[in-house]
Design an enzyme around this catalytic site. Structure first.
Site, mmCIF file in Angstrom:
data_model
loop_
_atom_site.group_PDB
_atom_site.id
_atom_site.type_symbol
_atom_site.label_atom_id
_atom_site.label_comp_id
_atom_site.label_asym_id
_atom_site.label_seq_id
_atom_site.Cartn_x
_atom_site.Cartn_y
_atom_site.Cartn_z
ATOM 1 N N GLY A 50 5.410 -5.786 -7.034
ATOM 2 C CA GLY A 50 4.557 -4.421 -7.690
ATOM 3 C C GLY A 50 4.487 -3.361 -6.912
ATOM 4 O O GLY A 50 5.940 -3.048 -6.238
ATOM 5 N N CYS A 51 3.749 -2.609 -6.327
ATOM 6 C CA CYS A 51 3.752 -1.466 -5.776
ATOM 7 C C CYS A 51 4.338 -1.769 -4.366
ATOM 8 O O CYS A 51 4.220 -2.401 -3.491
ATOM 9 C CB CYS A 51 2.353 -0.905 -5.390
ATOM 10 S SG CYS A 51 2.181 0.408 -4.277
ATOM 11 N N PHE A 52 5.429 -0.928 -3.943
ATOM 12 C CA PHE A 52 6.452 -1.292 -2.798
ATOM 13 C C PHE A 52 5.439 -0.748 -1.686
ATOM 14 O O PHE A 52 5.743 -1.151 -0.477
ATOM 15 C CB PHE A 52 7.703 -0.623 -3.049
ATOM 16 C CG PHE A 52 7.955 0.823 -3.406
ATOM 17 C CD1 PHE A 52 6.865 1.723 -3.245
ATOM 18 C CD2 PHE A 52 8.995 1.036 -3.988
ATOM 19 C CE1 PHE A 52 7.029 3.183 -3.682
ATOM 20 C CE2 PHE A 52 9.358 2.461 -4.391
ATOM 21 C CZ PHE A 52 8.116 3.328 -4.282
ATOM 22 N N TYR B 148 -6.499 3.394 -2.813
ATOM 23 C CA TYR B 148 -5.541 2.886 -3.999
ATOM 24 C C TYR B 148 -5.510 1.430 -4.003
ATOM 25 O O TYR B 148 -5.727 0.881 -5.001
ATOM 26 C CB TYR B 148 -4.133 3.415 -3.514
ATOM 27 C CG TYR B 148 -3.201 2.623 -4.359
ATOM 28 C CD1 TYR B 148 -2.823 2.588 -6.039
ATOM 29 C CD2 TYR B 148 -2.352 1.678 -3.762
ATOM 30 C CE1 TYR B 148 -2.201 1.884 -6.773
ATOM 31 C CE2 TYR B 148 -1.267 0.772 -4.342
ATOM 32 C CZ TYR B 148 -1.193 0.739 -5.918
ATOM 33 O OH TYR B 148 -0.477 0.002 -6.570
#
Length: 215
Positions: free
Chosen positions: A43-45, A190
């Site tokens: 997912g989000c690095f 986030y």
């Protein structure tokens, strides 16, 4: 005897790191040229990089893109879809401190490997999970690790994370590197809003984030 000596060596290095800091491990690995690497998509690095920077024995993490057909991809191209690339992190580690197999154990428990549509609030192909292998040995270890997780019954669903031969890894734009340290408030907001930690704990229970010091 050899395994005992290796274990004692790991204890010594961990002890030195506790006294002199993580920089000792980096210095030692560079001096002995004793490093290996693995590429993981979770997912989000930003989040993968943050998690693995908190694993003892990890020397370096680089956010980037891999697995697709577009040369020199950008964030805009990858997140738009269609490039085949995934957000991923190249992790360089000292195998005397943390093994490849241990990193895989940590990886599984820091993502939702049953989600085939992305990860958490980030949807689409570029946010899917994957393990990119650099050798037949890494593939074998990854397949065994996956089989053991599936056989353990720890997950309610089936693992959809593929094991893929590594191709060119393209480092992402500089502003993505170490994002969690450059923009800590935005990053934490986030991560919270995306529900990553909540979902990982829902999937894994008390096994969630095992091996990651910040969790």
């Amino acid at each position: 005897m050899k395994s005992m000596i290796k274990q004692l060596g790991r204890v010594f290095l961990v002890s030195m790191a506790a006294i002199f800091g993580a920089s000792f491990i980096t210095w030692y690995a560079q001096a002995t040229d004793n490093t290996e690497s693995v590429i993981l998509a979770g997912g989000c690095f930003w989040c993968v990089e943050s998690d693995f920077d908190n694993v003892p024995g990890v020397l370096d993490t680089v956010s980037g893109y891999t697995g697709g057909s577009v040369n020199d991809p950008t964030y805009k191209i990858v997140t738009a879809g269609g490039s085949g690339h995934l957000e991923a992190v190249k992790i360089t580690f000292d195998p005397d401190i943390v093994t490849y197999q241990e990193l895989l154990e940590i990886f599984w428990r820091s993502v939702d490997p049953t989600d085939d549509g992305g990860q958490f609030c980030d949807r689409g192909e570029s946010y899917k999970t994957a393990i990119f292998v650099n050798s037949p040995e890494q593939r074998q270890d990854a397949e065994i690790s996956k089989e053991l997780i599936e056989a353990s019954g720890a997950l309610k669903g089936s693992i959809v994370t593929p094991i893929i031969d590594a191709t060119t890894f393209y480092p992402s734009e500089e502003y993505h590197q170490d994002y969690y340290t450059k923009n800590p408030i935005r990053y934490k907001y986030y991560r919270y809003r995306c529900g990553r930690d909540e979902r990982v704990r829902e999937v894994w229970g008390d096994q969630a984030y095992r091996g990651i010091s910040e969790h």
